[in-house]
Design a protein around this motif. Structure first.
Motif, short mmCIF file in Angstrom:
data_model
loop_
_atom_site.label_atom_id
_atom_site.label_comp_id
_atom_site.label_asym_id
_atom_site.label_seq_id
_atom_site.Cartn_x
_atom_site.Cartn_y
_atom_site.Cartn_z
N PRO A 17 0.83 -1.21 0.00
CA PRO A 17 0.00 0.00 0.00
C PRO A 17 0.86 1.25 0.00
N GLY A 18 0.25 2.39 -0.40
CA GLY A 18 0.97 3.67 -0.39
C GLY A 18 1.53 3.97 0.99
N GLN A 20 2.47 5.38 4.52
CA GLN A 20 1.78 6.10 5.59
C GLN A 20 2.87 6.65 6.50
N LYS A 28 -0.65 14.67 2.51
CA LYS A 28 -0.73 13.29 2.03
C LYS A 28 -1.61 13.22 0.80
N THR A 31 -2.65 8.35 -1.38
CA THR A 31 -3.47 7.12 -1.32
C THR A 31 -4.95 7.40 -1.57
N GLU A 33 -7.17 9.25 -0.40
CA GLU A 33 -8.13 9.45 0.68
C GLU A 33 -8.87 10.76 0.46
N ASN A 34 -10.00 10.90 1.11
CA ASN A 34 -10.79 12.11 1.04
C ASN A 34 -10.22 13.11 2.04
N SER A 209 -14.59 4.28 1.38
CA SER A 209 -13.28 4.83 1.74
C SER A 209 -12.99 6.17 1.07
N LYS A 210 -13.53 6.37 -0.12
CA LYS A 210 -13.15 7.55 -0.89
C LYS A 210 -14.23 8.64 -0.77
N ALA A 215 -12.10 5.84 4.90
CA ALA A 215 -11.01 4.87 4.69
C ALA A 215 -10.60 4.20 6.01
N LEU B 54 -10.71 9.68 10.55
CA LEU B 54 -11.41 8.50 10.00
C LEU B 54 -11.36 8.48 8.48
N ASN B 55 -11.06 9.65 7.88
CA ASN B 55 -10.93 9.70 6.42
C ASN B 55 -9.63 9.10 5.91
N TYR B 57 -6.66 5.99 5.85
CA TYR B 57 -6.52 4.55 6.09
C TYR B 57 -5.86 4.29 7.44
#
Lengths: 351, 351
Positions: A17-18, A20, A28, A31, A33-34, A209-210, A215, B54-55, B57
């Motif tokens: 995974p991307g 973290q 960031k 990945t 994410e929203n 998740s998006k 996520a 929470l947004n 991963y």
């Protein structure tokens, strides 16, 4: 390599995974994410459930959540499967519908978890090359031996395939399951969900998740005719009875019900995306036509791997794939307007 | 049976979890949940995390949680794997260490998910009959072709196998993985975790669902030498990068750290269990020696299936397995003292 490992363990090539990073003050954008938090109603629903029955197992069928998703998509509960993120559902779907001895097809440039599943479950696959403009070569997906899977919009290109083309792929694989992985569909024009009642071989997979900013909570869902949903259920109930926990079920219910928040945040991201593309173009980048919450961009003079490293050094994470024919591209997740302004300020120092 | 189903989907025989009735006012003594809520520190940790990221991963490696579990068990992080409940870890372990063509062994009366995994992954297995007193016939587990798995204490019998016998099984399967499924170990005398540094073929699996009151949160963990942990990791990272969500990671960290609460609640359950067994004996039941949070009981004159139904009618759920040679037994989860008093009041009306 341990003598205790099974053939599958020896064979598999795990997904990476991307990154973290643990650094704070990082932006960031790697990945998808929203950048917005989930709806305040989601937070409230989770907090209420936290003080209630965490000592008891969740509902193994998550019926109420399925009903909410069905209502949102104008389908019935028997059309819905829920799982621990769309990745778990993809894994279950590979087990439920694909067999080792029947070759499946997916795009050569696509979600990099597909070849990982194929290795794990020992499923032969044909990686279909994209067209030169990175679009999906529709006819090359006809008449698969074992099934078809592709993301729509595709990742990491961001390019959307028109529903008419999705139909053609379905029609030319009528005895095989066609999985349309719609992780990013809420940033695009039209979902294939509208085709479910017409195509018994269509499985659509979506995620919270998006577009629903969850996520961190791990909830995805699949939509299809009852036979396919039952197939997924048989695998899941042979694997882990309860893969979505109480807090995730309650949070996801609240998320699917808060349509206003959903529309507001995804529209904001779409606006920021369009502004970002225009700004990239001003700086000489070519950006593929994106219908996702990320863009895929290349510059005639800037080396993508170098750009990735320079941005990372300055606290901005994007994603670069060291893989032909996309090694000249970087993938940038759309953040908030503020984050994207910082991104451009940093980019302008670099280039 | 659908034409779209894979061989695995057709072959598998899904697990059926204990009933989850929607009626209120029911006393649920059928799925071995903990009657006490999780530690207040767990609730606090979850609520804090709910308002935070929470947004984004979760950590795919859950390193901090692994460190806490390692510290609790006097091991190091490389000895720990975490997953979405012990069921997910069992599924991963079947994939990671067992192969179709090498027959594994497990007790014929045991956790009923093992044959489900064996079917799903097409692994041949020998179901070893228990002794007449329901204890494990230790020597019958020697020299397996493909590996061994058993719960300790066993379920649904509740009977504990002494560590010396576990050692013998490990020593007589030195080239095969031996999985000791310790879902209920915190209500028993001694875990096999102390053997990990001496046996490279030992994998211990534990859960937060029972002794830490977190069935609703889905967290389990495995302990073993790094080769085995890496094997599990390879499978998990080929399946779903993030199976434990942010709230579950944070709640589980708080749970493993609150040793006082853990000891207090499990001791209460052990006390209630001993009182319950004495009360059962007074009423003419035979109860197998339990080292779990449930008891397995039979009565010379009362039919078990009838007892199960009569109790259910009166709002008390226990579990009955329509399977030889345990069809004369009912399994009763240990609730609070109050719940068990109500149970006996109801039982006395029935018998």
């Amino acid at each position: 390599m341990s003598k205790f490992w099974s053939e599958a363990t020896k064979r598999c090539v795990p997904y990476v995974p991307g990154e973290q990073l643990n650094r704070t003050n990082i932006i960031k954008l790697n990945t998808n994410e929203n950048p917005y938090p989930p709806s305040p109603k989601v937070i409230k629903a989770i907090i209420e459930e936290t003080d209630r029955n965490l000592n008891l197992y969740p509902s193994p069928t998550a019926d109420k959540l399925k009903e909410e998703i069905a209502a949102f998509h104008h389908l019935s509960k028997a059309n819905i499967f829920v799982g621990n993120g769309s990745d778990e559902i993809l894994a279950f779907a590979f087990m439920a519908f694909f067999d080792s001895n029947r070759k499946i097809k997916y795009p050569a440039i696509s979600y990099s978890f597909y070849p990982v599943y194929a290795k794990l479950f020992n499923i032969q696959s044909e990686q279909v090359p994209l067209n030169a403009d990175f679009t999906i070569p529709v006819e090359d997906f006809f008449n698969s031996e074992g099934g078809v899977i592709f993301p729509n919009p595709n990742a990491p290109t961001g390019i959307y395939l028109e529903i008419e083309s999705v139909k053609e792929i379905l029609e030319h694989n009528s005895d095989q399951v066609v999985i349309v992985d719609e992780a990013y569909i809420d940033f695009a024009s039209e979902s294939a969900v509208s085709l479910i009642n017409s195509y018994e071989n269509l499985l659509v997979i979506q995620t919270m998740s998006k577009s629903r900013s969850l996520a961190g909570l791990r909830v995805g869902f699949a939509l299809g005719q009852p036979d396919l949903i039952e197939g997924l259920g048989r695998i899941k109930d042979s694997f882990n009875s309860y893969t979505v926990d109480r807090l995730a079920i309650n949070g996801a219910e609240a998320a699917i019900k808060d349509v206003d928040y959903f529309n507001d945040t995804r529209n904001r991201i779409i606006q920021t995306r369009e502004w970002t593309i225009a700004e990239m173009n001003k700086r000489g980048f070519s950006v593929l036509p994106s219908q996702t919450n990320f863009i895929f961009a290349t510059h005639p003079e800037q080396e993508a791997s170098q750009l990735y490293s320079s941005l990372k050094e300055k606290g901005i994470l994007v994603r670069h794939f060291q893989k032909k024919p996309i090694e000249d591209y970087i993938r940038i997740t759309i953040g908030t307007d503020e984050q994207m302004q910082t991104f451009f300020k940093t980019l302008d120092v670099i280039i």
